[in-house]
Scaffold this active site. Sequence first.
Site, PDB file in Angstrom:
ATOM      1  N   ARG A 291       0.683  -1.276  -0.290  1.00  0.00           N
ATOM      2  CA  ARG A 291      -0.013  -0.397   0.060  1.00  0.00           C
ATOM      3  C   ARG A 291       0.860   1.260  -0.297  1.00  0.00           C
ATOM      4  NH1 ARG A 291      -1.968  -3.341  -1.312  1.00  0.00           N
ATOM      5  NH2 ARG A 291      -4.459  -4.498  -0.138  1.00  0.00           N
TER       6      ARG A 291
ATOM      7  N   SER B 295     -10.622   0.699   3.409  1.00  0.00           N
ATOM      8  CA  SER B 295      -9.621  -0.230   4.597  1.00  0.00           C
ATOM      9  C   SER B 295      -9.251   1.322   5.444  1.00  0.00           C
ATOM     10  CB  SER B 295      -9.195  -0.464   4.840  1.00  0.00           C
ATOM     11  OG  SER B 295      -9.743  -2.384   4.072  1.00  0.00           O
TER      12      SER B 295
ATOM     13  N   GLU C  71      -4.370   4.929   5.719  1.00  0.00           N
ATOM     14  CA  GLU C  71      -4.360   3.904   5.038  1.00  0.00           C
ATOM     15  C   GLU C  71      -4.466   4.933   3.511  1.00  0.00           C
ATOM     16  OE1 GLU C  71      -5.658   0.032   3.250  1.00  0.00           O
ATOM     17  OE2 GLU C  71      -6.146   0.558   1.173  1.00  0.00           O
TER      18      GLU C  71
HETATM   19  C1  FAD Z   1     -15.866   0.451  -1.176  1.00  0.00           C
HETATM   20  C2  FAD Z   1     -13.780   0.751  -1.534  1.00  0.00           C
HETATM   21  C3  FAD Z   1     -13.063  -0.742  -1.417  1.00  0.00           C
HETATM   22  C4  FAD Z   1     -11.491  -0.301  -1.515  1.00  0.00           C
HETATM   23  N1  FAD Z   1     -11.198  -1.746  -1.204  1.00  0.00           N
HETATM   24  C5  FAD Z   1      -9.716  -1.733  -1.499  1.00  0.00           C
HETATM   25  C6  FAD Z   1      -8.861  -2.626  -2.225  1.00  0.00           C
HETATM   26  O1  FAD Z   1      -8.966  -3.410  -2.132  1.00  0.00           O
HETATM   27  N2  FAD Z   1      -7.611  -3.145  -2.405  1.00  0.00           N
HETATM   28  C7  FAD Z   1      -6.925  -1.265  -2.131  1.00  0.00           C
HETATM   29  O2  FAD Z   1      -5.623  -1.377  -1.859  1.00  0.00           O
HETATM   30  N3  FAD Z   1      -7.369  -0.205  -1.463  1.00  0.00           N
HETATM   31  C8  FAD Z   1      -8.877  -0.288  -2.055  1.00  0.00           C
HETATM   32  N4  FAD Z   1      -9.912   0.591  -1.361  1.00  0.00           N
HETATM   33  C9  FAD Z   1      -8.898   2.319  -1.248  1.00  0.00           C
HETATM   34  C10 FAD Z   1      -8.947   2.861  -2.636  1.00  0.00           C
HETATM   35  O3  FAD Z   1      -9.753   2.847  -3.771  1.00  0.00           O
HETATM   36  C11 FAD Z   1      -7.091   2.638  -3.399  1.00  0.00           C
HETATM   37  O4  FAD Z   1      -6.540   3.464  -2.466  1.00  0.00           O
HETATM   38  C12 FAD Z   1      -7.208   3.330  -4.502  1.00  0.00           C
HETATM   39  O5  FAD Z   1      -5.241   2.900  -5.007  1.00  0.00           O
HETATM   40  C13 FAD Z   1      -7.524   4.608  -4.760  1.00  0.00           C
HETATM   41  O6  FAD Z   1      -7.571   5.225  -6.405  1.00  0.00           O
HETATM   42  P1  FAD Z   1      -7.830   6.556  -6.745  1.00  0.00           P
HETATM   43  O7  FAD Z   1      -7.921   6.524  -7.955  1.00  0.00           O
HETATM   44  O8  FAD Z   1      -9.530   6.621  -6.095  1.00  0.00           O
HETATM   45  O9  FAD Z   1      -7.228   7.346  -5.675  1.00  0.00           O
HETATM   46  P2  FAD Z   1      -7.678   8.863  -5.438  1.00  0.00           P
HETATM   47  O10 FAD Z   1      -8.494   8.081  -4.129  1.00  0.00           O
HETATM   48  O11 FAD Z   1      -8.671   9.667  -6.304  1.00  0.00           O
HETATM   49  O12 FAD Z   1      -6.158   9.219  -4.844  1.00  0.00           O
HETATM   50  C14 FAD Z   1      -5.535   8.429  -4.711  1.00  0.00           C
HETATM   51  C15 FAD Z   1      -4.023   9.517  -3.803  1.00  0.00           C
HETATM   52  O13 FAD Z   1      -2.923   9.056  -5.423  1.00  0.00           O
HETATM   53  C16 FAD Z   1      -3.185  10.739  -5.634  1.00  0.00           C
HETATM   54  N5  FAD Z   1      -2.925  10.820  -7.464  1.00  0.00           N
HETATM   55  C17 FAD Z   1      -4.329  10.101  -7.795  1.00  0.00           C
HETATM   56  N6  FAD Z   1      -4.374   9.590  -8.880  1.00  0.00           N
HETATM   57  C18 FAD Z   1      -3.005  10.641  -9.714  1.00  0.00           C
HETATM   58  C19 FAD Z   1      -2.535  10.776 -10.559  1.00  0.00           C
HETATM   59  N7  FAD Z   1      -2.707  10.346 -11.675  1.00  0.00           N
HETATM   60  N8  FAD Z   1      -1.390  10.886 -10.212  1.00  0.00           N
HETATM   61  C20 FAD Z   1      -0.253  11.378  -9.138  1.00  0.00           C
HETATM   62  N9  FAD Z   1      -1.209  11.241  -8.162  1.00  0.00           N
HETATM   63  C21 FAD Z   1      -2.487  10.635  -8.517  1.00  0.00           C
HETATM   64  C22 FAD Z   1      -3.661  11.609  -5.355  1.00  0.00           C
HETATM   65  O14 FAD Z   1      -3.500  13.371  -4.699  1.00  0.00           O
HETATM   66  C23 FAD Z   1      -4.184  10.761  -3.999  1.00  0.00           C
HETATM   67  O15 FAD Z   1      -3.315  11.765  -2.711  1.00  0.00           O
HETATM   68  C24 FAD Z   1     -11.611   0.804  -1.448  1.00  0.00           C
HETATM   69  C25 FAD Z   1     -12.260   2.231  -1.825  1.00  0.00           C
HETATM   70  C26 FAD Z   1     -13.519   1.943  -1.042  1.00  0.00           C
HETATM   71  C27 FAD Z   1     -14.103   3.235  -1.357  1.00  0.00           C
END
Ligand code: FAD
Length: 322
Positions: A184, A234, A317
Amino acid sequence: MEKNFSLFLKEAQNKGSLKYFTNFDLSSVCSAGTGGSAVFFITPYTVSSLTETVKSANCCGIKYRVIGNASNILFPDQGFDGAIISSKKINTVRVNINSETGKKEIYAECGVMLPVLSKLALKNSLYGFAGLTSIPATVGGALITNAGAFGDEISDTLTSFTVYLPERDKTEERTPASYPFSYRNSNAAEGGAIILSALFSPNTANMVEIREKMLQNTEKRKATQPFGVKSVGSFFKKPDYITVNKNVSSEFYGKSAGEIIEICGLKGKTIGGASVSKKHAGFLINSGNATTSDFLLLAENVKRIVFEKTGIILIEECIKIN
Ligand SMILES: Cc1cc2nc3c(=O)[nH]c(=O)nc-3n(C[C@H](O)[C@H](O)[C@H](O)COP(=O)(O)OP(=O)(O)OC[C@H]3O[C@@H](n4cnc5c(N)ncnc54)[C@H](O)[C@@H]3O)c2cc1C
């Protein structure tokens, strides 16, 4: 300066390279359903429009943050005094044949959603994405957090990724060997880099087996995690038992954050509109009209109680945007 940036946005929108909103309610895009307003909320349609927008924000002295699907972030309740730039509309994805190896590889832009990526992999009998199938993340966000589940991580099949470096106004190709990924966590954004696209070189496997694994993972998720509820997934990482919590008693050693929180009797604990899920204690959920402050206060309380009862230090996280 804000005037110049507004002018840039107006022109770019007229040209059809992005869409933007002012005074945008961030709770409408945050998966936890919290946060105030952003002065600007921008969705560029292409990688070059994204880099142009970042460049313009920099030139105009506008604070900005690039986000993906906002599934792992909490925006401030008082709002964001700048531009939130969402990558979600930058979503070209395709399968190429590598001219040297003859193997299939997947090219995905930063805004491609992981469920889309894993379905494309399935269609092409490509292995390594089945665990990612229900993660509501973009490729860009997933690379930042090294998203993963059920034994698969986004970095497992990653061969290279392209980033934009705002300070140098330059794009660069990076490899996981030079910018390592861990549980992570990743160094993908080192130097303030913005992820533009990624290249994956997965192995092939039997399509029926991949589909079976995807279905099993989705069922497991539905059975064990809150579904259709606002959350950031999480809230805490699995505790680090190697360096941080190595002297913890065997009763707790090796357990996930959810298991520890449950053992501490915190399921259902509520502060304001935020609660520890009764289904999965690792999830903090929006059980009413939660604010970001409710989530942060609840998280602090959970951390304190867990530490007092077990000696374990939980690490978030979820990312707090300032
Ligand atoms: C219902 C649910 C279930 C989930 N299950 C899991 C799971 O099983 N495993 C897991 O690992 N995570 C899980 N997550 C958490 C989440 O989906 C992950 O952490 C995911 O990687 C975040 O992706 P995002 O596109 O939503 O990023 P965001 O939440 O939009 O951003 C996360 C970070 O990345 C940065 N960022 C985003 N895009 C870019 C880019 N192009 N360039 C530079 N920086 C960027 C943002 O500034 C921020 O700091 C879950 C979340 C939810 C709501």
